[in-house]
Enzyme design. Structure first.
Site, PDB file in Angstrom:
ATOM      1  N   LYS A   1      38.614  39.210  44.935  1.00 29.07           N
ATOM      2  CA  LYS A   1      37.274  38.642  45.013  1.00 29.07           C
ATOM      3  C   LYS A   1      37.119  37.984  46.361  1.00 29.07           C
ATOM      4  O   LYS A   1      38.101  37.535  46.965  1.00 29.07           O
ATOM      5  CB  LYS A   1      37.078  37.592  43.921  1.00 29.07           C
ATOM      6  CG  LYS A   1      35.638  37.338  43.575  1.00 29.07           C
ATOM      7  CD  LYS A   1      35.093  38.490  42.774  1.00 29.07           C
ATOM      8  CE  LYS A   1      33.841  38.201  42.024  1.00 29.07           C
ATOM      9  NZ  LYS A   1      33.648  39.128  40.920  1.00 29.07           N
TER      10      LYS A   1
HETATM   11  N1  GLU Z   1      31.155  41.847  41.123  1.00 34.35           N
HETATM   12  C1  GLU Z   1      31.273  42.732  40.007  1.00 34.35           C
HETATM   13  C2  GLU Z   1      32.225  42.159  38.969  1.00 34.35           C
HETATM   14  O1  GLU Z   1      32.457  40.967  38.925  1.00 34.35           O
HETATM   15  C3  GLU Z   1      31.599  44.148  40.423  1.00 34.35           C
HETATM   16  C4  GLU Z   1      32.883  44.318  41.148  1.00 34.35           C
HETATM   17  C5  GLU Z   1      33.091  45.721  41.706  1.00 34.35           C
HETATM   18  O2  GLU Z   1      32.300  46.594  41.430  1.00 34.35           O
HETATM   19  O3  GLU Z   1      34.077  45.883  42.434  1.00 34.35           O
HETATM   20  O4  GLU Z   1      32.713  42.839  38.129  1.00 34.35           O
END
Ligand code: GLU
Length: 431
Positions: free
Chosen positions: A116
């Site tokens: 993240k």
């Molecule tokens: N931000 C989204 C999540 O928390 C998508 C992450 C992604 O597609 O890599 O799942």
């Protein structure tokens, strides 16, 4: 064998999301009877990068923002996860979210680890040009640890397809090649996937319908309240109402909520949001629809509650007042650890974020595959493959919950941790 406890786990951290994640992780370790070495391996993020992001503001002055990228695990494949722009972003929050991505990808059984990123900034205070500068400089600063087989960012809170296009373009410019597979959630004309924008909301609806089936309830006969009318909440509302005839009685955003016990007119509401300057619900009115607050929405007498806004919305303060019998977590971390316990004890079925909102990353996986092959699928293919994966993940989590006589969040962690631990053991350690 590693025996040292991480500083982030020696005592439970203050960040509620990190506390919940670590707590569930420990319970899964115990349920699987894992040895201390594997436990320590999974508790510790593999890599944490903190960067300074200076940009020129419109007035010509330099302002420096702080950004992060945390890679929790690459045991099951390249690290994968979103980037958020929010004033509350800090290292513990990004750590928690990175760990949740590893768990989410493992439950969905897509070949990714978890990561993240985030920048501590209120994007509404920046002009579009400033936001582009911030995105490009942040991308440049974290580029040493990115890569299409290493770590692939995607949208998260306050970031979108435009952000991903700027990130992809920055990497392509710096590497003098077209690097479409470096981010997902891009515009379709730049290697994005059909169905990616609606995917998280669609996944929320699929898991809701699967849960209702097992509870013997008809999706066409349930009332639903949705907190959050952004990408996740608005798509979930439209899909459950149009395709499953569920009655959406309440929606809200950061300007407040709307409630009509006979069902809201979603087409009119979406039109209002599209056309209003800040793309918000405020200013909408219709006969039979009354204004409510976000906290009132959470405690409405409905069958299903979908918290799809931000974290820590259901806490020990309001958990006892929740009337819905099914909660589907569209947002990441909307229910605190203490509230989770109260709800489970009350017999509420809670589909956790790591399962309910996995549709986004599953479709990111499809986008990445399509970019690597430069061969693109149509919307029907994306939707049917997403449905297949979400149904399978839900069934596996549900069965694990039955087998271990536990709740869905604990069961999902057990399922995911087992997959991650197996990958670590099979790979062995380098050197
Ligand atoms: N931000 C989204 C999540 O928390 C998508 C992450 C992604 O597609 O890599 O799942």
């Amino acid at each position: 064998m590693a025996t040292e406890k991480s500083t982030v786990t020696a005592s439970l951290p203050e960040n509620p999301m990190l506390a919940t994640a670590l707590n569930k992780l420990e319970a899964a370790f115990d349920a699987l009877d894992l040895n201390e070495g594997i436990r320590a391996f999974i508790r510790h993020p593999e890599r944490e990068l903190k960067v300074s992001v200076p940009i020129y503001r419109a007035d010509g002055n330099i302002q420096v923002f702080t950004g992060y990228r945390v890679q929790h695990s690459s045991a099951r494949g390249p690290c994968k996860g979103g980037v958020r722009f929010h004033p509350d972003v800090d290292l513990d929050e990004v750590r928690a979210l990175a760990m949740l991505m590893s768990i989410k990808c493992a439950i969905a059984n897509v070949p990714f680890g978890g990561a993240k990123g985030g920048v501590c900034v209120d994007p509404s205070e920046l002009t579009k040009v400033e936001l582009e500068r911030l995105t490009r400089r942040y991308t440049h600063m974290i580029l040493p640890i990115l890569g299409k087989q290493r770590d692939i960012p995607a949208p998260d809170m306050n970031t979108n397809a435009q952000t991903m296009a700027w990130m992809m373009d920055t990497v392509s410019a710096l590497q003098s090649e077209s690097s479409t597979a470096i981010t997902t959630g891009k515009p379709i004309c730049l290697g994005g996937s059909e169905g990616r924008a609606e995917a998280t909301g669609r996944g929320v609806v699929i898991t809701m319908v699967e849960a209702l089936k097992r509870l013997g309830q008809d999706p066409a006969k349930v009332s639903v309240a949705i907190q959050g009318f952004g990408n996740v909440g608005s798509h979930a509302a439209k899909i459950m109402s149009a395709e499953f005839k569920s009655k959406v009685v309440a929606v809200s955003d950061d300007t407040g909520g709307l409630y009509n016990p006979n069902g809201l007119n979603l087409d009119a509401i979406c039109k209002h949001v599209d056309e209003s300057p800040r793309h918000r619900l405020e200013g909408y009115s219709a006969e039979g629809t009354k204004q409510i607050s976000n906290s009132e929405l959470l405690t409405l007498d409905v069958d299903v509650l979908v918290p799809a806004a931000i974290e820590n919305q259901i806490t020990e303060k309001n958990a006892n007042d929740i009337k819905a019998k099914l909660i589907v977590e569209g947002a990441n971390g909307p229910v605190t650890h203490q509230a989770d316990k109260i709800l489970v004890d009350k017999g509420v079925i809670l589909i956790p974020d790591i399962l309910a909102n996995a549709g986004g990353v599953v479709t990111s996986y499809f986008e990445w595959v399509q970019d690597l092959q430069s061969f693109f699928w149509n919307l029907e293919d994306v939707r049917s493959k997403l449905t297949e994966i979400m149904k399978r993940a839900f069934a596996e989590a549900w069965d694990m919950a039955q087998e271990k006589n536990t709740d869905l969040r604990s069961a999902s962690f057990i399922l995911a941790v087992k997959r991650i631990a197996d990958a670590i053991e099979q790979r062995g350690l380098f050197p």
